[in-house]
Design a protein around this motif. Structure first.
Motif, mmCIF file in Angstrom:
data_model
loop_
_atom_site.group_PDB
_atom_site.id
_atom_site.type_symbol
_atom_site.label_atom_id
_atom_site.label_comp_id
_atom_site.label_asym_id
_atom_site.label_seq_id
_atom_site.Cartn_x
_atom_site.Cartn_y
_atom_site.Cartn_z
ATOM 1 N N ARG A 6 0.914 -1.215 -0.016
ATOM 2 C CA ARG A 6 0.048 -0.029 -0.061
ATOM 3 C C ARG A 6 0.882 1.268 0.115
ATOM 4 O O ARG A 6 0.401 2.235 0.309
ATOM 5 N N GLY A 7 2.206 1.256 -0.363
ATOM 6 C CA GLY A 7 3.020 2.369 -0.230
ATOM 7 C C GLY A 7 3.613 2.770 0.887
ATOM 8 O O GLY A 7 4.423 3.529 0.662
ATOM 9 N N GLU A 8 3.385 1.930 2.034
ATOM 10 C CA GLU A 8 4.289 2.330 3.199
ATOM 11 C C GLU A 8 5.486 2.312 3.180
ATOM 12 O O GLU A 8 5.733 0.872 2.559
ATOM 13 N N VAL A 9 6.372 2.998 3.944
ATOM 14 C CA VAL A 9 7.851 2.190 3.876
ATOM 15 C C VAL A 9 7.853 1.203 5.049
ATOM 16 O O VAL A 9 7.398 1.464 6.130
ATOM 17 N N ARG A 10 8.404 0.223 4.848
ATOM 18 C CA ARG A 10 8.487 -0.994 5.793
ATOM 19 C C ARG A 10 9.719 -0.638 6.930
ATOM 20 O O ARG A 10 10.764 -0.195 6.242
ATOM 21 N N PRO A 11 9.790 -0.869 7.893
ATOM 22 C CA PRO A 11 10.543 -0.895 8.977
ATOM 23 C C PRO A 11 11.799 -2.018 8.556
ATOM 24 O O PRO A 11 11.514 -2.957 8.294
ATOM 25 N N LEU A 12 13.086 -1.516 8.841
ATOM 26 C CA LEU A 12 14.318 -2.321 8.894
ATOM 27 C C LEU A 12 14.722 -2.231 10.525
ATOM 28 O O LEU A 12 15.470 -1.167 10.825
ATOM 29 N N TYR A 13 14.561 -3.360 11.148
ATOM 30 C CA TYR A 13 15.046 -3.323 12.584
ATOM 31 C C TYR A 13 16.439 -3.698 12.766
ATOM 32 O O TYR A 13 17.106 -4.678 12.117
ATOM 33 N N PRO A 49 10.264 -6.362 18.532
ATOM 34 C CA PRO A 49 8.867 -6.047 17.797
ATOM 35 C C PRO A 49 8.315 -7.603 17.470
ATOM 36 O O PRO A 49 9.216 -8.279 17.109
ATOM 37 N N GLU A 50 7.134 -7.388 17.087
ATOM 38 C CA GLU A 50 6.506 -8.639 16.631
ATOM 39 C C GLU A 50 6.705 -8.394 15.016
ATOM 40 O O GLU A 50 6.535 -7.342 14.500
ATOM 41 N N LEU A 51 7.179 -9.506 14.732
ATOM 42 C CA LEU A 51 7.460 -9.361 12.970
ATOM 43 C C LEU A 51 6.099 -10.021 12.341
ATOM 44 O O LEU A 51 5.748 -10.915 12.562
ATOM 45 N N SER A 52 5.954 -9.047 11.143
ATOM 46 C CA SER A 52 4.600 -9.609 10.314
ATOM 47 C C SER A 52 5.029 -10.262 9.151
ATOM 48 O O SER A 52 4.378 -10.906 8.580
ATOM 49 N N GLY A 53 6.476 -10.368 8.865
ATOM 50 C CA GLY A 53 7.074 -10.947 7.623
ATOM 51 C C GLY A 53 7.027 -9.983 6.599
ATOM 52 O O GLY A 53 7.580 -10.304 5.357
ATOM 53 N N GLU A 54 6.411 -8.599 6.668
ATOM 54 C CA GLU A 54 6.499 -7.632 5.679
ATOM 55 C C GLU A 54 7.865 -6.672 5.699
ATOM 56 O O GLU A 54 7.654 -5.645 5.040
ATOM 57 N N GLU A 55 8.599 -7.011 6.723
ATOM 58 C CA GLU A 55 9.515 -5.905 7.132
ATOM 59 C C GLU A 55 10.610 -6.026 6.018
ATOM 60 O O GLU A 55 10.962 -6.758 5.373
ATOM 61 N N ALA A 56 11.318 -4.689 5.845
ATOM 62 C CA ALA A 56 12.453 -4.441 4.858
ATOM 63 C C ALA A 56 13.523 -5.300 5.217
ATOM 64 O O ALA A 56 14.077 -5.760 4.475
ATOM 65 N N GLY A 57 13.618 -5.733 6.499
ATOM 66 C CA GLY A 57 14.871 -6.392 6.814
ATOM 67 C C GLY A 57 15.113 -6.472 8.465
ATOM 68 O O GLY A 57 14.421 -5.495 9.149
ATOM 69 N N VAL A 58 16.080 -7.216 8.822
ATOM 70 C CA VAL A 58 16.322 -7.133 10.225
ATOM 71 C C VAL A 58 17.954 -7.283 10.368
ATOM 72 O O VAL A 58 18.722 -8.271 9.581
ATOM 73 N N MET A 59 18.616 -6.671 11.139
ATOM 74 C CA MET A 59 20.091 -6.847 11.325
ATOM 75 C C MET A 59 20.369 -7.152 12.934
ATOM 76 O O MET A 59 19.695 -6.374 13.871
#
Length: 248
Positions: A6-13, A49-59
């Motif tokens: 939907r165009g939102e910027v996804r978080p990268l944790y 955080p709770e992960l949805s599976g739609e995150e940009a990434g995790v480090m």
């Protein structure tokens, strides 16, 4: 910038484990590329955080803790992070682990993480031998990488070894990948202020078997860091963009 359907910027944790002198080079780069970088510090009591599976990434970044020494009474947040890593991998989220982060990924995959029996550790710049899969990721046998670790991992089952170290490094294994997960034993993210912080806060380690002198570390940073940073920035770009769930 990676956006959702939907165009939102996804978080990268970015999961941190100590108070670093400044945001590291990887975090600085990702912010400059437009990622919504969200730093979480479980060692300070912050909640993962709770992960949805739609995150940009995790480090999962480095730190002074040892995953092998984590219990419900000692660094219990690391145990929570193991479950967090399992969740990220299970949801196919692009994941990068550095040093402690790589060891935690290995542990989450049931691989052995341990000290050397002789107590040797790595602190300084060391050469690597790139494997074919590592060369495909831009690693090469002429690279010198910064290490700062007293533990390392055995290659997890199902993972692909990307690089090993030369004989002067006490820890042979240096990088592996599996699916959308990349584990780096070495430290491409360390800036000059962070290296100075290492040399101050962890200076007592210098002189142990396997470590380099402060002068060698300083010379290594001046000589090799630019190439290492260039590789790291390009690799982060490829890893998080190429492995992202891009909007359809």
């Amino acid at each position: 910038m990676v956006a959702g359907a939907r165009g939102e910027v996804r978080p990268l944790y970015v999961i941190e484990h100590w108070q670093i002198a400044e945001p590291d080079a990887g975090r600085q780069h990702l912010i400059s590329q437009g990622y919504d970088v969200r730093v979480i510090e479980p060692w300070k009591g912050e909640t993962l955080p709770e992960l949805s599976g739609e995150e940009a990434g995790v480090m999962i970044m480095g730190g002074p803790q040892m995953i092998t020494e984590a219990t419900k009474d000692n660094h219990p947040f690391l145990l929570d992070e193991l479950r967090f890593i399992e969740g990220a991998m299970g949801k196919d989220i692009p994941l990068v682990g550095v040093c402690l982060g790589s060891q935690m990924i290995a542990a989450a995959m049931n691989a052995k993480v341990s000290y050397r029996d002789d107590g040797a550790m790595a602190m300084g710049f060391y050469g690597i031998d790139a494997k074919p899969a590592g060369k495909a990721l831009g690693l090469n046998d002429n690279m010198m990488v910064l290490n700062g670790n007293s533990q390392t991992w055995e290659l997890p089952s199902g993972a692909e070894l990307l690089a090993t170290a030369h004989d002067d490094n006490p820890h042979s294994n240096q990088a592996f990948s599996v699916g959308k997960t990349l584990a780096l034993q070495f430290h491409p993210e360390v800036t000059r202020p962070i290296l100075t912080q290492w040399q101050t806060e962890f200076g007592a380690y210098i002189g142990r078997p396997g470590t380099q002198t402060k002068e060698q570390q300083d010379s290594g940073f001046e000589t090799y860091d630019a190439k290492l940073k260039d590789w790291y920035r390009r690799t982060l770009d490829k890893w998080f963009v190429n492995h992202a769930h891009l909007a359809t």
